[in-house]
Scaffold this active site. Structure first.
Site, PDB file in Angstrom:
ATOM      1  N   LYS A 137       0.823  -1.217   0.000  1.00 36.39           N
ATOM      2  CA  LYS A 137       0.000   0.000   0.000  1.00 36.39           C
ATOM      3  C   LYS A 137       0.857   1.268   0.000  1.00 36.39           C
ATOM      4  O   LYS A 137       0.326   2.372  -0.004  1.00 36.39           O
ATOM      5  CB  LYS A 137      -0.922   0.023   1.224  1.00 36.39           C
ATOM      6  CG  LYS A 137      -1.961  -1.070   1.248  1.00 36.39           C
ATOM      7  CD  LYS A 137      -2.952  -0.898   2.393  1.00 36.39           C
ATOM      8  CE  LYS A 137      -2.371  -1.192   3.745  1.00 36.39           C
ATOM      9  NZ  LYS A 137      -3.358  -1.119   4.843  1.00 36.39           N
ATOM     10  N   LYS A 144       2.810   2.111   2.534  1.00 35.98           N
ATOM     11  CA  LYS A 144       2.846   2.605   3.911  1.00 35.98           C
ATOM     12  C   LYS A 144       3.916   1.863   4.697  1.00 35.98           C
ATOM     13  O   LYS A 144       4.224   0.721   4.392  1.00 35.98           O
ATOM     14  CB  LYS A 144       1.499   2.342   4.603  1.00 35.98           C
ATOM     15  CG  LYS A 144       0.331   3.092   4.043  1.00 35.98           C
ATOM     16  CD  LYS A 144      -0.980   2.659   4.665  1.00 35.98           C
ATOM     17  CE  LYS A 144      -1.180   3.251   6.031  1.00 35.98           C
ATOM     18  NZ  LYS A 144      -2.497   2.928   6.614  1.00 35.98           N
TER      19      LYS A 144
END
Length: 137
Positions: free
Chosen positions: A44, A46
């Protein structure tokens, strides 16, 4: 028994997270938290401050949480709902409408209002010291 599930990274655990978990638990009898794995977070784009294992331990210590499972991909939600006999899927209202079509007929979908004055993003931003090359002091 009503079973509830929610998903998230739960990094830099704060009172907004606790409030979300408390309100999710109030919707049923058993709360499962699907915690984003480090590998899924990387997909993602992140990176959590705490490892998956550390975030899992913190969540397991919260009285509202009955079980923590890994979230490894976007597509696992239907499988989780079936595997754990979920009645209610809960997310913060920043996800409003995102899961309605995908989960229609599988379970009830509830979006809870976020605690407006707190977020992990805000904490990270507030801790950046100007001129310190992005370090947190």
């Amino acid at each position: 028994m009503k079973r509830v599930i929610t998903y998230g990274t739960f990094d830099l655990l704060h009172y907004g997270h606790i409030e979300l978990l408390k309100r999710a638990k109030q919707l049923g009898d058993y709360l499962i938290v699907a915690l984003s794995s480090d590998e899924f977070n990387a997909l993602k784009g992140k990176k959590a401050y705490f490892s998956y294992e550390d975030r899992k331990k913190m969540l397991e210590a919260i009285r509202y949480v009955d079980m923590v499972i890994p979230e490894e991909n976007w597509a696992q939600k239907i499988r989780d709902i079936e595997t754990y006999s979920i009645d209610i899927f809960v997310m913060g209202d920043d996800w409003q409408g995102k899961f309605d079509d995908q989960l229609a007929g599988s379970c009830e979908v509830v979006y809870l209002a976020r605690t407006p004055e707190i977020s992990t993003t805000r904490i990270k931003s507030d801790l950046i010291v100007p001129g310190a090359k992005g370090t947190i002091e």
